[in-house]
Write an enzyme that holds these catalytic residues in place. Structure first.
Site, PDB file in Angstrom:
ATOM      1  N   CYS A 131      -7.453   7.039  -6.010  1.00 41.66           N
ATOM      2  CA  CYS A 131      -7.941   5.667  -6.182  1.00 41.66           C
ATOM      3  C   CYS A 131      -8.880   5.304  -5.032  1.00 41.66           C
ATOM      4  O   CYS A 131      -8.428   4.957  -3.938  1.00 41.66           O
ATOM      5  CB  CYS A 131      -6.752   4.706  -6.242  1.00 41.66           C
ATOM      6  N   CYS A 134      -8.569   1.761  -3.772  1.00 44.05           N
ATOM      7  CA  CYS A 134      -7.359   1.492  -2.971  1.00 44.05           C
ATOM      8  C   CYS A 134      -7.507   2.081  -1.566  1.00 44.05           C
ATOM      9  O   CYS A 134      -7.109   1.459  -0.588  1.00 44.05           O
ATOM     10  CB  CYS A 134      -6.112   2.124  -3.587  1.00 44.05           C
ATOM     11  N   ASP A 135      -8.028   3.302  -1.474  1.00 50.03           N
ATOM     12  CA  ASP A 135      -7.952   4.050  -0.213  1.00 50.03           C
ATOM     13  C   ASP A 135      -9.292   4.277   0.481  1.00 50.03           C
ATOM     14  O   ASP A 135      -9.326   4.805   1.595  1.00 50.03           O
ATOM     15  CB  ASP A 135      -7.309   5.431  -0.478  1.00 50.03           C
TER      16      ASP A 135
END
Ligand code: NAP
Length: 303
Positions: A131, A134-135
């Site tokens: 992701c 997300c990261d």
């Protein structure tokens, strides 16, 4: 006994809930995660949903949930572990309880596929991610690679190009699969380098990702590419285990149901990414939700 249990609270499940509630059904939405929205929660930007160009995925998920809350739809947090078909009604078993309903809409969505190479599992969360939104922020100013050639890989590469010093897009063929507009965006970014016809044989690193072992699919030669992070975007798998053995699925696991979302099991409907269909988008998931709710209503009325 509910009229309807909806499993999943992504765009398909929430849309089904809104339609079913407005049709007067007594329903419950069962959601595995504490946050509604499904896969769009991990989407940086949704630019193709009519009327909402460029909306952030999280904001979209929040807006969908607010709509459901305005209608006072009941939600329950819990993972459905099994659906038992009792003919005239279904039992949905979770870790804590058994819920009964006359009908079920499976809107459980899909999850990311694994690349399946050495180092992937061991370095997951230590430089291996699925992701980018997300990261990605952990890799500011660093060098990363995105593996895959579909829409997700292209979107991830574009997103990471705004954060990372350099982004490699590693694709196993000499042609990208993703939308042309995304391909053009990727090619317009100076810090994205596309490595066509290359496969990753191994992800290497001691405590965190240090690089990948690459193989040139054309001549078989191998080399190591130093990297700080690897983002894997090699497709999705439908979350259809709950209806395996109950409703017909295709070999990839997608539930066979037409646009009306009616499956081969009376009283069970499939909506969103879990259903076999040509295009998996927020707009088609939302449309499925509406169709599934109307089909469930007709089924209940005809019993
Ligand atoms: P996808 O379209 O299935 O693409 C997966 C990519 O990974 C393909 O390029 C595939 O290569 C590659 N791949 C698969 N297995 C591999 C392996 N073992 N090793 C190396 N490469 C591998 O999946 P996706 O990009 O995750 O998208 C999922 C769905 O969501 C699609 O229907 C997509 O259109 C949709 N989506 C749409 C949007 C949007 O419109 N904004 C955004 C995100 C997702 P090949 O090309 O060689 O098969």
């Amino acid at each position: 006994m509910y009229d309807l249990i909806i499993i999943g609270s992504g765009p398909a499940g929430l849309s089904a809930a809104v339609y079913a509630k407005r049709a007067g059904l007594d329903l419950l939405v069962l959601e595995k995660n504490p946050m509604s929205g499904g896969q769009i929660l991990n989407t940086y930007e949704v630019d193709n949903y009519l009327g909402l160009p460029g909306i952030n995925g999280f904001d979209m998920g929040t807006a969908f949930r607010k709509h459901a809350d305005k209608l006072e739809i009941s939600f329950r947090e819990g993972e459905a572990l099994e659906i038992l078909d009792r003919g005239s009604y279904k039992v949905v078993r979770t870790e804590k309880e058994e819920l009964e309903a006359a009908s079920v809409i499976l809107a459980a969505g899909a999850h990311h596929a694994l690349l399946g190479v050495p180092g992937e599992e061991a370095l997951s969360g230590m430089g291996v991610s699925y992701c980018a939104t997300c990261d990605g922020a952990f890799f500011r100013g660093k060098t990363t690679a995105v593996i895959g050639g579909g829409d997700v890989a292209l979107e991830d590469a574009v997103y990471l190009s705004g954060i990372c010093k350099k982004v490699y897009l590693i694709h196993r063929r000499d042609e990208l699969r993703g939308a042309k507009i995304l391909q053009e965006e990727v090619k317009s970014k100076e810090n994205i380098e596309i490595l066509y016809s290359h496969t990753v044989k191994e992800i290497r690193g001691e405590d965190s990702v240090e690089g990948v072992l690459l193989e040139d699919a054309k001549d078989g030669s191998q080399r190591e590419l130093p990297l700080d992070g690897v983002f894997i975007a090699v497709g999705i798998h439908p979350d259809s285990e709950l209806v395996q053995g109950l409703a017909e699925c295709d070999p990839a696991g997608y539930v066979l149901a037409g646009e009306d979302c009616v499956t081969s099991c009376p009283g069970i409907f499939a909506a969103g990414d879990v259903r076999k269909k040509p295009i998996r988008q927020v707009v088609t998931a939302v449309a499925d939700g509406a169709n599934a709710a109307v089909s469930a209503g007709s089924y209940l009325a005809g019993r």
